[in-house]
Motif scaffolding. Structure first.
Motif, PDB file in Angstrom:
ATOM      1  N   THR A   1      26.062  27.390  43.149  1.00 26.36           N
ATOM      2  CA  THR A   1      27.181  27.386  42.204  1.00 26.36           C
ATOM      3  C   THR A   1      28.531  27.735  42.822  1.00 26.36           C
ATOM      4  O   THR A   1      29.571  27.284  42.352  1.00 26.36           O
ATOM      5  CB  THR A   1      26.893  28.353  41.059  1.00 26.36           C
ATOM      6  OG1 THR A   1      26.291  29.509  41.607  1.00 26.36           O
ATOM      7  CG2 THR A   1      25.975  27.727  40.048  1.00 26.36           C
TER       8      THR A   1
ATOM      9  N   LEU B   1      30.030  36.442  45.021  1.00 24.34           N
ATOM     10  CA  LEU B   1      28.715  35.806  45.033  1.00 24.34           C
ATOM     11  C   LEU B   1      28.032  35.984  46.386  1.00 24.34           C
ATOM     12  O   LEU B   1      26.813  36.153  46.467  1.00 24.34           O
ATOM     13  CB  LEU B   1      28.850  34.318  44.696  1.00 24.34           C
ATOM     14  CG  LEU B   1      29.298  34.086  43.254  1.00 24.34           C
ATOM     15  CD1 LEU B   1      29.739  32.650  43.045  1.00 24.34           C
ATOM     16  CD2 LEU B   1      28.188  34.441  42.287  1.00 24.34           C
TER      17      LEU B   1
ATOM     18  N   PRO C   1      19.091  25.777  43.084  1.00 22.18           N
ATOM     19  CA  PRO C   1      20.103  26.206  42.114  1.00 22.18           C
ATOM     20  C   PRO C   1      20.976  27.370  42.574  1.00 22.18           C
ATOM     21  O   PRO C   1      21.496  28.101  41.748  1.00 22.18           O
ATOM     22  CB  PRO C   1      19.229  26.625  40.935  1.00 22.18           C
ATOM     23  CG  PRO C   1      17.980  27.158  41.561  1.00 22.18           C
ATOM     24  CD  PRO C   1      17.796  26.424  42.850  1.00 22.18           C
ATOM     25  N   PHE C   2      21.110  27.580  43.885  1.00 20.81           N
ATOM     26  CA  PHE C   2      21.935  28.701  44.372  1.00 20.81           C
ATOM     27  C   PHE C   2      23.254  28.181  44.933  1.00 20.81           C
ATOM     28  O   PHE C   2      23.861  28.766  45.817  1.00 20.81           O
ATOM     29  CB  PHE C   2      21.164  29.467  45.453  1.00 20.81           C
ATOM     30  CG  PHE C   2      19.755  29.779  45.051  1.00 20.81           C
ATOM     31  CD1 PHE C   2      19.502  30.632  43.987  1.00 20.81           C
ATOM     32  CD2 PHE C   2      18.682  29.195  45.696  1.00 20.81           C
ATOM     33  CE1 PHE C   2      18.200  30.906  43.603  1.00 20.81           C
ATOM     34  CE2 PHE C   2      17.385  29.464  45.306  1.00 20.81           C
ATOM     35  CZ  PHE C   2      17.138  30.317  44.245  1.00 20.81           C
TER      36      PHE C   2
ATOM     37  N   VAL D   1      32.591  33.564  37.442  1.00 18.19           N
ATOM     38  CA  VAL D   1      31.724  34.113  38.487  1.00 18.19           C
ATOM     39  C   VAL D   1      30.441  34.665  37.888  1.00 18.19           C
ATOM     40  O   VAL D   1      29.361  34.505  38.458  1.00 18.19           O
ATOM     41  CB  VAL D   1      32.463  35.207  39.266  1.00 18.19           C
ATOM     42  CG1 VAL D   1      31.606  35.696  40.402  1.00 18.19           C
ATOM     43  CG2 VAL D   1      33.767  34.679  39.803  1.00 18.19           C
TER      44      VAL D   1
ATOM     45  N   ALA E   1      23.318  32.182  37.011  1.00 17.95           N
ATOM     46  CA  ALA E   1      22.574  30.965  37.359  1.00 17.95           C
ATOM     47  C   ALA E   1      21.724  31.194  38.593  1.00 17.95           C
ATOM     48  O   ALA E   1      20.554  30.792  38.651  1.00 17.95           O
ATOM     49  CB  ALA E   1      23.542  29.812  37.601  1.00 17.95           C
ATOM     50  N   THR E   2      22.315  31.867  39.582  1.00 23.98           N
ATOM     51  CA  THR E   2      21.556  32.163  40.796  1.00 23.98           C
ATOM     52  C   THR E   2      20.319  32.979  40.458  1.00 23.98           C
ATOM     53  O   THR E   2      19.199  32.698  40.896  1.00 23.98           O
ATOM     54  CB  THR E   2      22.439  32.941  41.779  1.00 23.98           C
ATOM     55  OG1 THR E   2      23.644  32.199  41.973  1.00 23.98           O
ATOM     56  CG2 THR E   2      21.747  33.154  43.088  1.00 23.98           C
ATOM     57  N   LEU E   3      20.533  34.004  39.653  1.00 23.87           N
ATOM     58  CA  LEU E   3      19.435  34.909  39.307  1.00 23.87           C
ATOM     59  C   LEU E   3      18.347  34.190  38.518  1.00 23.87           C
ATOM     60  O   LEU E   3      17.149  34.309  38.796  1.00 23.87           O
ATOM     61  CB  LEU E   3      19.996  36.069  38.480  1.00 23.87           C
ATOM     62  CG  LEU E   3      19.373  37.428  38.778  1.00 23.87           C
ATOM     63  CD1 LEU E   3      19.600  37.777  40.239  1.00 23.87           C
ATOM     64  CD2 LEU E   3      19.951  38.485  37.857  1.00 23.87           C
TER      65      LEU E   3
ATOM     66  N   ILE F   1      26.464  39.256  46.318  1.00 26.20           N
ATOM     67  CA  ILE F   1      25.204  39.222  45.574  1.00 26.20           C
ATOM     68  C   ILE F   1      24.087  38.673  46.457  1.00 26.20           C
ATOM     69  O   ILE F   1      22.987  39.238  46.539  1.00 26.20           O
ATOM     70  CB  ILE F   1      25.345  38.342  44.306  1.00 26.20           C
ATOM     71  CG1 ILE F   1      26.309  39.006  43.320  1.00 26.20           C
ATOM     72  CG2 ILE F   1      23.995  38.111  43.655  1.00 26.20           C
ATOM     73  CD1 ILE F   1      26.599  38.159  42.105  1.00 26.20           C
TER      74      ILE F   1
ATOM     75  N   TYR G   1      27.967  32.056  37.397  1.00 23.14           N
ATOM     76  CA  TYR G   1      27.381  31.630  38.666  1.00 23.14           C
ATOM     77  C   TYR G   1      26.290  32.606  39.099  1.00 23.14           C
ATOM     78  O   TYR G   1      25.221  32.215  39.534  1.00 23.14           O
ATOM     79  CB  TYR G   1      28.453  31.543  39.757  1.00 23.14           C
ATOM     80  CG  TYR G   1      29.479  30.457  39.540  1.00 23.14           C
ATOM     81  CD1 TYR G   1      29.376  29.586  38.458  1.00 23.14           C
ATOM     82  CD2 TYR G   1      30.533  30.283  40.421  1.00 23.14           C
ATOM     83  CE1 TYR G   1      30.310  28.595  38.269  1.00 23.14           C
ATOM     84  CE2 TYR G   1      31.466  29.298  40.238  1.00 23.14           C
ATOM     85  CZ  TYR G   1      31.363  28.449  39.152  1.00 23.14           C
ATOM     86  OH  TYR G   1      32.293  27.480  38.965  1.00 23.14           O
ATOM     87  N   GLY G   2      26.640  33.881  39.014  1.00 22.33           N
ATOM     88  CA  GLY G   2      25.669  34.904  39.403  1.00 22.33           C
ATOM     89  C   GLY G   2      24.409  34.797  38.568  1.00 22.33           C
ATOM     90  O   GLY G   2      23.282  34.854  39.073  1.00 22.33           O
TER      91      GLY G   2
END
Lengths: 428, 623
Positions: free
Chosen positions: A235, A171, A232-233, B596, B602-604, A174, B599-600
């Motif tokens: 997670t 993450l 919301p970042f 994961v 959700a971020t996006l 990313i 999560y990715g």
């Protein structure tokens, strides 16, 4: 364009950073050269020494006559940077300090490595605080991030630790990609990586490239939002916090987050929310976005924390909510009637540092005496360890005394848990 | 004359306060020492009060100190302090003396109780409040201590809170007196409004009212409202119902608070603000008639009660009625004099009753009997108290009752006859009580024996006082009246009154003796021939039942309605809030599934939604 050169005389301004580098290299070399049977605890003291010396040097740099700029504004030593560096160094120092009694027993096999890895991490944070350029900023960010990935994975035999580290690296990758993507748009618009240059370019040509600027802003916001664990970042935070060794969790919660805020503040203050863009749609939207992010973080973080049983996860969600609070001074921009944003931010950050490190230190002690990280481990703490919660750092060395009291803790009525049950019960 | 001790009068309430603080802070560690700390503190207060009293013997001017700034509102400034008048000095001695004796008595009576130090700390707090009330310099200060005294009464009545009756009695005492307190508070507001310079000082009140600066109709209102407060505290009809129930508290408390001191606070208040009442003849009349009615009303109830403490409680209500009647007739000295003598013999009677209860473990007089032989000191002292209360020559009660009845004889014949009949009933129920408890044969197999020294010592002291206290103010010796500054007091002996009151007393005792001592007249003569009358008196004229129907049920209904509002509306909103928070948390946690890729994603998605919502509105001109 004149070639950028770092003069030898410039190095005097970088003494704090150099101290950390030298200490880290020294500790690494010693770790490598000394035979296995020599205890690696010297590494901790060496690390602490380096940090203390760096703190002294940083303190000397406070209050310069005018901000020192190196390499064409790409590295700035001003009070904004110096104060944040002090916060980062003190935070790191406390984390190392609280590791002293625990690292060896915490399934950490490479103790020497564990300690001196804090140094490059702190260095990364310091570079972030000082950078005035996208490149230095990113270098600092990655230095901090990559070291943190390693630190999270320090408990090599623990699945949780490995899982956390893996999630963190994926993450984190990313988010780094998102940041870089955003930066590339900024460079494309302005033709420069320097924050001030970007700002003046934006002020001139904002209407032509509005879409791109917005895109760049939101990408950067998402990337930095990831680093500071703002919803919301957010997670990644709970899983990583849970997996990491407790001192490393404290480090992530305090130092890493503080450094993330440093760059967010710098970028917001110099680029998107700067005075030159005062009154434009872009500035208004940028501040509004930060406000929205702050609000979501506060509400979601606190609401989710309510349902946690694991203290580390609970503190992770608390960190998310606190990120929301810390965003507020950035989101309410400077104006004639309100210009103390930086002081407010720093004040809260310092308070947050002590609160959080204290909380994690207490957690560490309770974790040992109760054998788990669950809330019920805190039950009856008042009765079995009077005064201990008030002085967490000192007592982290004396924890073995509390192990013998484990039996006592079992028999203690779990007032904490009962309290919680009642409040949940009435909520339904 | 010097004010050497008088200027230290503030120390008198301070000793019990210190003892209270010590007991509260270290009560559990102190164990036995708690009682001694209390006794020593009260002894110090008593000695100082006595010194002040002797110092004041030759004085008639008041000593006032009011330099403590309390409130400043605009130009208005309210100072606190303390004041020593002759009336205050007398009250200080009464309160500290009775309190000291009760403390000694309690050491024996409460021995073995788990919360004995809590008990003593409450007594100390009460003494502090009562003494503070006595030396208050203005009405507000008095009101503060007045409420504090009420709180202590509540705490002490409910001291054995595990008994449901005690809890209910404590609540009742608090709520009923609170009705009176509201009256006092309103009176105080009116006083504040109409007094020149908004002064609440007693000396200023004295000047303003005695010089007729206040409109008589306003004075009537103020006086009536202040009297309502006094009614609540002093158990005057119709606010008397709490006092008999308050007997659920420990017996020493009944003696100290609900007989000798606190219930006298209402009488004291009226005496202290006598100038207000004297400015309004109507208010005086109200006070006199309420007092007279209470005197006879409570005395009749006392004849049909079977609980030893309740008989005494109704007797207290009745005697307080006498005091109020005297004040209402303008005979302030007589009222205070009766307060003074009553404090001793009523405390004596209650402590004697406590001694009996301690010995036989019941409060029902039908189960007692023949105790005189086993408990000689208790029986003798109780007899002295009973005779004093019945108004038998030459005990203290005779002189004080005589002073009241003389005043009534001169000013209001109706009230004189009411008082006389009440005196007859008083003598009758006391005789009934005494003969049932101490004479005849034991009616239960309890092995009673005399109580130990901490019981008997206060009894003896009080018995002596009950005998001699009356001589300070007799028709042949008007010293007390002069000292208290009441020159209107008649000093001539009224032989008619003396003979009639003695006759009433003897008649009452005689009837009691033939019915309960000799059994030559059937006890059930009233219950048999007029059962409705007996039931009416036995059920205390159904006042409690009446209040239950008129006030309690209606209030409870209103309370229920508000409770429903609270449960469904207020709590509903709270529950909604918590449900919303829990819902948000649950929603957020659904994302946290450990994957994961989630999560990715959700971020996006977060990024997309944020960007679309905030930037999109600019580009699509939505906002």
């Amino acid at each position: 364009m004149e070639a950028l050169r770092l003069q030898l005389s410039d190095l005097q301004h970088l003494i704090p950073e150099l101290t950390l580098i030298v200490t880290a290299l020294l500790a690494a070399l010693l770790d490598l050269a000394l035979p296995r049977k020599v205890s690696r605890s010297f590494s901790a003291w060496l690390t602490l020494l380096g940090i203390v010396v760096a703190i002294c040097f940083t303190a000397l740099e406070l209050n310069p006559e005018e901000p020192i700029q190196l390499l064409a504004q790409s590295y700035r030593i001003d009070d904004f940077a110096s104060l944040l560096k002090l916060v980062i160094l003190v935070g790191t120092g406390l984390v190392v300090f609280m590791s002293l009694g625990s690292a060896a027993r915490d399934d950490i096999h490479h103790v020497g490595e564990y300690y001196y890895l804090f140094l490059p991490a702190a260095l990364g944070g310091m570079i972030m605080a000082s950078s005035g350029d996208l490149i230095t900023l990113y270098v600092g960010l990655e230095l901090l991030s990559i070291t943190s990935y390693v630190l999270v994975a320090m408990k090599k035999k623990s699945t949780e630790s490995n899982e956390g580290a893996f999630k963190y690296i994926v993450l984190g990758g990313i988010s780094s990609a998102i940041i870089l993507y955003g930066m590339s748009f900024l460079y494309g618009i302005s033709g420069s990586t320097n924050l001030l240059a970007i700002n003046s370019a934006l002020a001139g040509s904002i209407d032509d490239v509005k879409g791109l600027v917005y895109l760049a802003f939101f990408l950067l916001l998402a990337g930095f939002g990831f680093k500071i664990a703002a919803a919301p970042f957010h997670t990644w935070a709970p899983d990583v916090y849970q997996g990491a060794p407790t001192p490393v969790t404290a480090f992530l919660a305090v130092v890493s987050k503080g450094a993330g805020f440093a760059i967010l503040f710098r970028v917001m203050y110099w680029v998107f929310g700067s005075l030159t863009l005062m009154g434009t749609d872009l500035q208004k939207d940028a501040l509004l976005s930060l406000s929205v992010l702050a609000a979501i973080s506060m509400i979601a973080g606190n609401a989710m924390a309510l349902r946690q049983h694991n203290v580390k996860r609970l503190l992770a969600y608390s960190g998310i909510a606190n990120a929301g609070y810390l965003l507020v001074p950035i989101a309410t921009h400077f104006s004639l009637v309100h210009y103390a944003n930086y002081s407010e931010f720093l004040f809260y950050l310092i308070a947050y540092l002590f609160m959080n490190i204290g909380a994690f230190a207490v957690l560490m002690i309770v974790q040992r005496s109760s054998g788990n990280e669950e809330l019920r481990g805190f039950a009856g703490l008042y009765y079995r360890a009077r005064g201990r919660p008030q002085r967490p750092c000192c007592s982290s060395f004396r924890w073995p005394a509390s192990r013998s009291r484990r039996d006592f803790s079992e028999s203690c009525s779990s007032s904490w848990a009962r309290c919680r049950r009642n409040s949940i019960g009435s909520a339904r | 004359m010097a004010n050497d001790f008088t200027s230290y009068a503030w120390l008198v309430p301070l000793f019990p306060l210190l003892a209270f603080l010590v007991l509260i802070a270290a009560g559990r560690q102190l164990r036995e020492a708690g009682a001694y700390i209390s006794i020593v503190a009260m002894l110090a207060s008593f000695v100082l009060a006595l010194l002040i009293f002797f110092e004041r013997l030759g004085h008639t001017t008041d000593y006032t100190w009011n330099q403590l700034k309390w409130l400043t509102i605009g130009d208005f400034q309210l100072n606190m302090g303390f004041e020593v008048t002759n009336l205050n000095a007398l009250m200080l001695v009464i309160v500290t003396l009775v309190s000291l004796l009760v403390n000694i008595y309690s050491k024996g009576y409460m021995h073995g109780d788990e919360r004995v130090n809590v008990f003593f700390s409450y007594i100390q707090l009460f003494s502090f409040a009562m003494l503070g009330l006595v030396i208050s310099v203005n009405v507000l200060e008095l009101y503060i201590f007045w409420e504090l005294v009420g709180v202590c009464s509540f705490l002490l009545v409910g001291f054995w809170y595990f008994k449901p009756e005690a809890r209910a009695a404590a609540k009742k005492a608090f709520i009923v007196t609170r009705v009176g307190d509201v009256g006092l508070f309103l009176g105080m507001l009116l006083l504040f409004w109409y007094m020149p310079g908004h002064s609440l000082d007693f000396s200023a009140i004295h000047n303003a009212f005695s010089q007729g600066k206040i409109d008589p109709s306003i004075a009537t209102w103020i006086a009536i409202l202040v009297f309502v407060g006094a009614m609540g505290k002093s158990g005057q009809f119709p606010l008397h119902t709490w006092l008999p129930d308050a007997m659920e508290g420990p017996t020493p408390i009944s003696a100290l608070i609900h007989a000798a001191t606190m219930v006298a606070a209402g009488v004291y208040l009226v005496a202290r603000t006598m100038d207000i009442f004297q400015a309004s003849p109507d208010a005086m009349l109200v006070v006199a008639y309420v007092g007279g009615f209470t005197a006879i009303f409570a005395a009749t109830i006392g004849t049909a009660q079977n609980d030893i403490k309740r008989v005494l409680a109704y007797s207290t209500v009745s005697q307080l009625g006498y005091m109020m009647m005297a004040l209402g007739l303008g005979a302030a000295t007589a009222g205070i004099f009766h307060l003074f003598t009553h404090a001793f013999f009523k405390a004596l009677l209650f402590l004697g009753a406590g001694s009996v209860i301690h010995a036989v473990h019941t409060q029902d007089i039908r189960e007692m009997g023949g105790l005189a032989g086993k408990m000689k000191i208790t029986a003798w002292t109780f007899a002295i108290g009973a005779l004093a209360l019945s108004g038998i020559v030459p005990l203290s009660g005779f002189w004080s009752k005589d002073a009241i009845l003389s005043a009534a004889f001169e000013h209001n014949q109706l009230l004189f006859w009411v008082g006389l009949i009440a005196a007859f009933f008083t003598a009758f129920y006391m005789a009934r009580l005494f003969f049932l408890v101490f004479a005849g044969k034991p009616r239960s197999d309890a092995h009673a024996h005399e109580s130990p020294a901490p019981f008997t010592f206060p009894l003896v002291v009080l018995a002596v006082l009950a005998v001699i206290a009356g001589f300070v103010f007799t028709p042949f010796n008007g010293w007390l009246g002069h000292w208290l500054g009441d020159h209107a007091e008649a000093e001539t002996a009224n032989w008619t009154v003396m003979i009639l009151s003695t006759l009433a007393g003897l008649l009452g005792i005689g009837l009691g003796y033939v019915m309960y001592g000799k059994n030559s007249v059937s006890r059930d003569i009233v219950a048999g021939n007029a059962p409705w009358l007996y039931t009416l008196v036995y059920r205390k004229y159904y006042i409690d039942e009446l209040y239950d129907v008129v006030f309690v049920r209606g209030l409870r209904l209103i309370g229920k309605a508000f409770e429903l509002f609270d449960i469904y509306i207020v709590d509903g909103i709270v529950r909604l809030c918590s449900a919303a928070v829990v819902g948000i948390g649950r929603l957020g946690l659904r994302l946290q599934n450990g994957q994961v890729q989630t999560y990715g994603l959700a971020t996006l998605l977060g990024l997309l939604i944020l960007a679309l919502a905030l930037a999109g509105r600019r580009f699509f001109h939505l906002g």
